[in-house]
Scaffold this motif. Structure first.
Motif, PDB file in Angstrom:
ATOM      1  N   VAL A  11       1.192  -1.287   0.246  1.00 33.06           N
ATOM      2  CA  VAL A  11      -0.057  -0.168  -0.145  1.00 33.06           C
ATOM      3  C   VAL A  11       0.841   0.997   0.093  1.00 33.06           C
ATOM      4  CG1 VAL A  11      -1.668   1.461   1.076  1.00 33.06           C
ATOM      5  CG2 VAL A  11      -1.637  -1.428   1.064  1.00 33.06           C
ATOM      6  N   LEU A  12       0.503   1.982  -0.729  1.00 31.98           N
ATOM      7  CA  LEU A  12       1.459   2.795  -1.158  1.00 31.98           C
ATOM      8  C   LEU A  12       1.126   4.150  -0.138  1.00 31.98           C
ATOM      9  CD1 LEU A  12       3.111   2.813  -5.041  1.00 31.98           C
ATOM     10  CD2 LEU A  12       4.011   1.932  -2.494  1.00 31.98           C
ATOM     11  N   ARG A  13       1.870   4.906  -0.039  1.00 35.39           N
ATOM     12  CA  ARG A  13       1.135   6.158   0.490  1.00 35.39           C
ATOM     13  C   ARG A  13       2.223   7.436   0.337  1.00 35.39           C
ATOM     14  NH1 ARG A  13      -2.597   7.421   5.417  1.00 35.39           N
ATOM     15  NH2 ARG A  13      -3.639   6.420   4.318  1.00 35.39           N
ATOM     16  N   GLU A  14       1.975   8.666  -0.744  1.00 39.17           N
ATOM     17  CA  GLU A  14       3.067   9.747  -0.964  1.00 39.17           C
ATOM     18  C   GLU A  14       3.880   9.186  -1.843  1.00 39.17           C
ATOM     19  OE1 GLU A  14       3.422  12.338   1.383  1.00 39.17           O
ATOM     20  OE2 GLU A  14       1.598  12.578   1.849  1.00 39.17           O
ATOM     21  N   GLY A  15       3.617   7.906  -2.888  1.00 41.47           N
ATOM     22  CA  GLY A  15       5.025   7.356  -3.421  1.00 41.47           C
ATOM     23  C   GLY A  15       6.079   6.302  -2.572  1.00 41.47           C
ATOM     24  N   LYS A  16       5.333   6.321  -1.757  1.00 44.47           N
ATOM     25  CA  LYS A  16       6.135   5.122  -0.922  1.00 44.47           C
ATOM     26  C   LYS A  16       5.169   4.065   0.059  1.00 44.47           C
ATOM     27  CE  LYS A  16       9.412   9.316   0.724  1.00 44.47           C
ATOM     28  NZ  LYS A  16      10.360   9.661   1.893  1.00 44.47           N
ATOM     29  N   VAL A  17       6.380   2.711   0.342  1.00 46.50           N
ATOM     30  CA  VAL A  17       5.559   1.892   0.942  1.00 46.50           C
ATOM     31  C   VAL A  17       5.056   2.243   2.515  1.00 46.50           C
ATOM     32  CG1 VAL A  17       5.082  -0.702   1.553  1.00 46.50           C
ATOM     33  CG2 VAL A  17       6.247   0.098  -0.362  1.00 46.50           C
ATOM     34  N   ALA A  18       3.517   2.228   2.438  1.00 45.17           N
ATOM     35  CA  ALA A  18       3.164   2.518   3.718  1.00 45.17           C
ATOM     36  C   ALA A  18       2.939   1.587   4.387  1.00 45.17           C
ATOM     37  CB  ALA A  18       1.774   3.153   3.711  1.00 45.17           C
ATOM     38  N   TRP A  19       2.429   0.029   4.019  1.00 44.36           N
ATOM     39  CA  TRP A  19       2.440  -0.507   4.753  1.00 44.36           C
ATOM     40  C   TRP A  19       2.053  -2.028   4.160  1.00 44.36           C
ATOM     41  CZ3 TRP A  19      -1.602   3.349   5.669  1.00 44.36           C
ATOM     42  CH2 TRP A  19      -2.178   2.648   5.150  1.00 44.36           C
ATOM     43  N   VAL A  20       2.457  -3.369   4.361  1.00 41.69           N
ATOM     44  CA  VAL A  20       2.035  -4.019   3.039  1.00 41.69           C
ATOM     45  C   VAL A  20       0.655  -4.842   3.629  1.00 41.69           C
ATOM     46  CG1 VAL A  20       2.759  -6.523   2.311  1.00 41.69           C
ATOM     47  CG2 VAL A  20       4.526  -4.164   2.452  1.00 41.69           C
ATOM     48  N   LEU A  21      -0.718  -5.490   2.833  1.00 43.74           N
ATOM     49  CA  LEU A  21      -1.569  -6.447   3.283  1.00 43.74           C
ATOM     50  C   LEU A  21      -1.309  -7.839   2.836  1.00 43.74           C
ATOM     51  CD1 LEU A  21      -4.066  -4.401   1.704  1.00 43.74           C
ATOM     52  CD2 LEU A  21      -3.845  -3.975   4.157  1.00 43.74           C
ATOM     53  N   ASN A  22      -0.980  -8.431   4.268  1.00 43.36           N
ATOM     54  CA  ASN A  22      -0.898  -9.874   3.744  1.00 43.36           C
ATOM     55  C   ASN A  22      -2.276 -10.946   3.546  1.00 43.36           C
ATOM     56  OD1 ASN A  22       2.008  -9.100   3.421  1.00 43.36           O
ATOM     57  ND2 ASN A  22       1.345  -9.231   5.618  1.00 43.36           N
ATOM     58  N   ALA A  23      -2.055 -11.864   2.464  1.00 39.81           N
ATOM     59  CA  ALA A  23      -3.476 -12.340   2.397  1.00 39.81           C
ATOM     60  C   ALA A  23      -2.425 -13.953   2.391  1.00 39.81           C
ATOM     61  CB  ALA A  23      -4.277 -12.287   1.639  1.00 39.81           C
ATOM     62  N   ALA A  24      -2.843 -14.872   3.250  1.00 40.47           N
ATOM     63  CA  ALA A  24      -2.667 -16.487   3.070  1.00 40.47           C
ATOM     64  C   ALA A  24      -4.046 -17.334   2.786  1.00 40.47           C
ATOM     65  CB  ALA A  24      -2.077 -16.508   4.905  1.00 40.47           C
ATOM     66  N   PHE A  25      -3.625 -18.321   1.659  1.00 42.81           N
ATOM     67  CA  PHE A  25      -4.602 -19.175   0.987  1.00 42.81           C
ATOM     68  C   PHE A  25      -3.933 -20.673   1.055  1.00 42.81           C
ATOM     69  CE2 PHE A  25      -5.197 -15.425  -1.190  1.00 42.81           C
ATOM     70  CZ  PHE A  25      -6.581 -14.707  -0.531  1.00 42.81           C
ATOM     71  N   GLU A  26      -4.686 -21.290   1.203  1.00 43.71           N
ATOM     72  CA  GLU A  26      -4.950 -22.789   1.088  1.00 43.71           C
ATOM     73  C   GLU A  26      -3.960 -22.967  -0.127  1.00 43.71           C
ATOM     74  OE1 GLU A  26      -7.165 -25.218   3.514  1.00 43.71           O
ATOM     75  OE2 GLU A  26      -5.946 -24.675   5.777  1.00 43.71           O
ATOM     76  N   PRO A  27      -3.760 -23.924  -0.677  1.00 45.21           N
ATOM     77  CA  PRO A  27      -3.562 -24.397  -2.594  1.00 45.21           C
ATOM     78  C   PRO A  27      -5.091 -25.086  -2.823  1.00 45.21           C
ATOM     79  CG  PRO A  27      -1.434 -25.649  -1.414  1.00 45.21           C
ATOM     80  CD  PRO A  27      -2.792 -24.700  -0.341  1.00 45.21           C
ATOM     81  N   ALA A  28      -5.483 -25.233  -2.028  1.00 44.17           N
ATOM     82  CA  ALA A  28      -7.314 -25.728  -2.043  1.00 44.17           C
ATOM     83  C   ALA A  28      -8.060 -24.282  -3.422  1.00 44.17           C
ATOM     84  CB  ALA A  28      -7.827 -26.743  -1.451  1.00 44.17           C
ATOM     85  N   VAL A  29      -7.842 -23.866  -2.652  1.00 48.10           N
ATOM     86  CA  VAL A  29      -8.369 -22.194  -2.900  1.00 48.10           C
ATOM     87  C   VAL A  29      -8.262 -22.403  -5.095  1.00 48.10           C
ATOM     88  CG1 VAL A  29      -8.382 -19.904  -3.277  1.00 48.10           C
ATOM     89  CG2 VAL A  29      -8.312 -20.732  -0.988  1.00 48.10           C
ATOM     90  N   MET A  30      -6.954 -22.492  -4.732  1.00 43.03           N
ATOM     91  CA  MET A  30      -6.334 -22.803  -6.921  1.00 43.03           C
ATOM     92  C   MET A  30      -6.849 -23.769  -7.314  1.00 43.03           C
ATOM     93  SD  MET A  30      -5.072 -19.975  -7.241  1.00 43.03           S
ATOM     94  CE  MET A  30      -4.165 -18.228  -6.908  1.00 43.03           C
TER      95      MET A  30
END
Length: 181
Positions: A11-30
């Motif tokens: 997630v960028l704020r003013e051109g810099k990374v402010a934070w990172v969103l993480n999402a974890a999935f099990e392979p069954a989703v794919m």
């Protein structure tokens, strides 16, 4: 121990990374994505991560998720996309195509069994050959019928010329036959 894969979104704020969103999935989703999508239904396909590890598979996912894609084991899939012939992890010879994201490195590999495709090609070639042979036989038959008609006409004209009489006008009265009478 269970397998998961993580998707990181900066997630960028003013051109810099402010934070990172993480999402974890099990392979069954794919795997469900491949199995439930009508375009992939029954089609041999795998989804793999940037390191070539399978994260979703059309069949036997529980056995092969977490292993490397066969073609990546011997570096045949270095480009972003391509085609080739290979063997799946469960021993099926395949024609396959693949595409990788140049940004994430993730990709998909879709194929068709070699035997199935070659059988279809053989059937098409056989059908084409039979149609060509039939067309040739029909052409020869028409040529022989035309030759027989011409032969009868020539023999009739030769007989009439030998007897010094006008030819019999059978069939169509063409301009040439009328001129001979």
């Amino acid at each position: 121990q269970r397998l998961i894969f993580v998707v990181n979104i900066p997630v960028l704020r003013e051109g810099k990374v402010a934070w990172v969103l993480n999402a974890a999935f099990e392979p069954a989703v794919m795997t469900r994505l491949l199995q439930e999508n009508p375009e992939f239904s029954g089609v041999p396909a795998v989804i793999f991560d940037a390191n070539g590890f399978i994260v979703g598979r059309w069949q036997a996912a529980e056995k092969f998720v977490g292993t490397r894609v066969s073609a990546l084991r011997n570096d045949r899939m270095k480009a972003d996309s391509g085609v080739g012939i290979g063997t799946t992890l469960d021993g099926i010879r395949m024609y396959f195509s693949y595409a990788r994201s140049p940004v994430t490195g993730w990709g998909v590999n879709i194929g068709t069994p070699l035997e199935q495709l070659e059988s279809a090609v053989y059937t098409n070639r056989l059908t084409s050959a039979l149609l060509a042979a039939g067309g040739l036989a029909l052409g020869v038959l028409f040529a022989l019928l035309l030759a027989a008609r011409l032969r009868r006409s020539i023999v009739g004209l030769a007989d009439a010329a030998g007897a010094n009489r006008p030819p019999r006008a059978e069939g169509l009265a063409t301009r040439e036959i009328v001129q001979l009478q």
